[in-house]
Design a protein around this motif. Structure first.
Motif, short mmCIF file in Angstrom:
data_model
loop_
_atom_site.label_atom_id
_atom_site.label_comp_id
_atom_site.label_asym_id
_atom_site.label_seq_id
_atom_site.Cartn_x
_atom_site.Cartn_y
_atom_site.Cartn_z
N HIS A 121 0.87 -1.17 0.00
CA HIS A 121 0.00 0.00 0.00
C HIS A 121 0.91 1.22 0.00
N ASN A 125 -3.15 8.40 1.82
CA ASN A 125 -4.44 7.88 2.24
C ASN A 125 -4.84 8.59 3.52
N TYR A 167 -7.85 0.40 3.28
CA TYR A 167 -7.21 -0.01 2.02
C TYR A 167 -7.50 -1.50 1.86
#
Lengths: 205, 268
Positions: A121, A125, A167
């Protein structure tokens, strides 16, 4: 007491990036693994990139853990773990095998279940704040931070979860227990928000 | 939710920030360090620095400082990493794992590799093992000839045997973490991204693709984000020519409901 920040030196690749931003906030900042610097520091940061097991092995080799443990667990010095530096706060990590961590906050570190989304990831975010915390002073819910990771800190102690991020699955992006905190993202790469979070950390006593 | 990224590319030629047209004509824009500070203040999501010098001479021509002031590309990156706190990718002239390590040690988070991938395919695997695949960006330069796309190396000078789609799949399978996809024909032309090329590649790989080449107005970013699966949009020239460029580009995307970080102006 005057502030002195000790960024723990155990051969983590991004230590200089952390030093650059921390040094721009508090001039008296050192990158060190010396007992004396750990003792005289007002705040301690454990940076990190790479895997859980490799990081723990270097930490055991390079950092005087007896002294660090005393300063953090007995003297309650403010402590911040970043990325893998947060993950090793758990009792156990499952990246490339089964590795014991510091065990300072109850939990385990396991692979992020991202579903269809690619791992690691990587990117900006946002966090969703679960419990208010001095680290988040002046930061909005939904604030974006910069993440690079494939593993996450899982804990069943809800009171230790400060913020989560989505996520594929929802995971813990900020955890804290008393004087010990950890962030899964990289404040040193998160521009203004990262700098504010670090400044907040340096205000903690 | 993870955001799409807006990434300024800074081309450095002998220590100067330059504008490029079709990989062959260059115009000096000035000091890369001051330009980077501005891009940081306008809340860029990430920065890509590419050293496109054909030789090893670096000169910022600051004779007014009264002392020798020749900075190598790496010294420039190191100075920049002390004042901007954001993800940085560094490319150009990377031949070995040692070259990668040097760039990471001066503050780069990722490296972008192009020509050396053709000389030594294994460099991706080796470097991904050593530093993690999140760290390795495969840069692919493409040119269209007689209606067909070809991959070029050596700064757009050498045609390789690969078709872009095959090469993209190959670098992904070797362990690259991202692809920086640039169109040589569109470079500096302001006519918009090569959507056909970018769609073709972002449809067949699952690693993030960064689109580059051809942006002339903010709507070009929106077009490529709507019509392809890219994870990031990059541009060079357009970000250097107007005040608050990144802020305004992001404001455009944010107001058109694209999934980007809110526009912001930062004090550093």
């Amino acid at each position: 007491m005057d502030k002195k920040i000790c960024i723990l030196d155990y051969g983590s690749g991004n230590v200089k990036s952390v030093f650059n931003i921390v040094g721009s906030i508090v001039q008296n900042t050192v990158i060190s693994n010396k007992a004396d610097d750990i003792r005289t520091a007002s705040h301690i940061i454990l940076p990190g990139v790479g895997s859980f097991g490799a990081a723990m092995e270097k930490i055991r080799h390079k950092i005087p853990l007896d002294i660090l443990t005393k300063e953090v667990l007995s003297k309650k010095k403010p402590f911040l773990g970043i990325c893998v530096g947060m993950q090793v706060l758990a009792a156990k990590g499952f990246e490339f095998g089964d590795h014991p961590g510091l065990g300072w906050i109850s939990g385990v570190v396991d692979k992020l279940d991202s579903g269809q989304l690619p791992l690691p990831h990587i990117g900006w975010n946002n966090i969703d704040i679960i419990n208010s915390h001095p680290l988040l002073q002046g930061l909005n819910n939904n604030q974006d931070f910069y993440f690079v990771h494939s593993y996450v800190f899982q804990t069943s102690n809800q009171e230790n979860i400060i913020a989560t991020t989505q996520y594929g699955q929802r995971f813990n992006s900020i955890i804290s227990k008393e004087n010990i905190s950890g962030v899964q993202f990289h404040p040193e790469k998160s521009q203004k928000a990262g700098k504010l979070l670090l400044s907040n950390f340096f205000q903690m006593r | 939710m993870k955001k799409k990224r807006l990434i300024p590319i800074l081309l450095l030629r002998n220590g100067w920030l330059v504008q490029s047209k079709e990989f062959s004509r260059y115009q000096n824009l000035g000091n890369p360090e001051t330009a980077t500070l501005r891009l940081s203040q306008w809340a860029s999501d990430e920065l890509i620095f590419l050293d496109i010098s054909r030789n090893d001479i670096y000169d910022l021509r600051r004779d007014d400082l009264g002392c020798a002031n020749r900075h190598t590309f790496l010294e420039i990156i190191e100075n920049i990493s002390k004042v901007v706190f954001m993800p940085m990718t560094v490319g150009g002239k990377i031949k070995s794992l040692f070259d990668i390590e040097k760039r990471l040690s001066v503050g780069a988070d990722k490296v972008s590799i192009n020509t050396q991938l053709f000389n030594d395919e294994k460099i991706i695997q080796k470097s991904a093992n050593e530093f993690g695949s999140q760290c390795i960006v495969a840069s692919i330069d493409v040119k269209k000839e007689n209606g067909k796309y070809f991959v070029y190396s050596n700064g757009g000078q050498k045609r390789e045997d690969y078709l872009p789609i095959d090469w993209a799949k190959k670098v992904e399978s070797l362990g690259a973490g991202e692809i920086l996809l640039n169109s040589i024909d569109r470079d500096g032309m302001k006519t918009g991204y090569d959507i056909e090329l970018i769609k073709g590649i972002s449809d067949v790989v699952s690693i993030p693709v960064i689109a580059a080449g051809g942006v002339g107005e903010w709507s070009h970013f929106g077009q490529v984000l709507s019509e392809t699966k890219v994870d990031a949009v990059a541009a060079a020239n357009i970000f250097q020519y107007s005040d608050q460029s990144v802020y305004l580009a992001k404001k455009y995307l944010y107001e058109h409901n694209f999934n980007v970080r809110p526009p912001d102006l930062l004090e550093i």
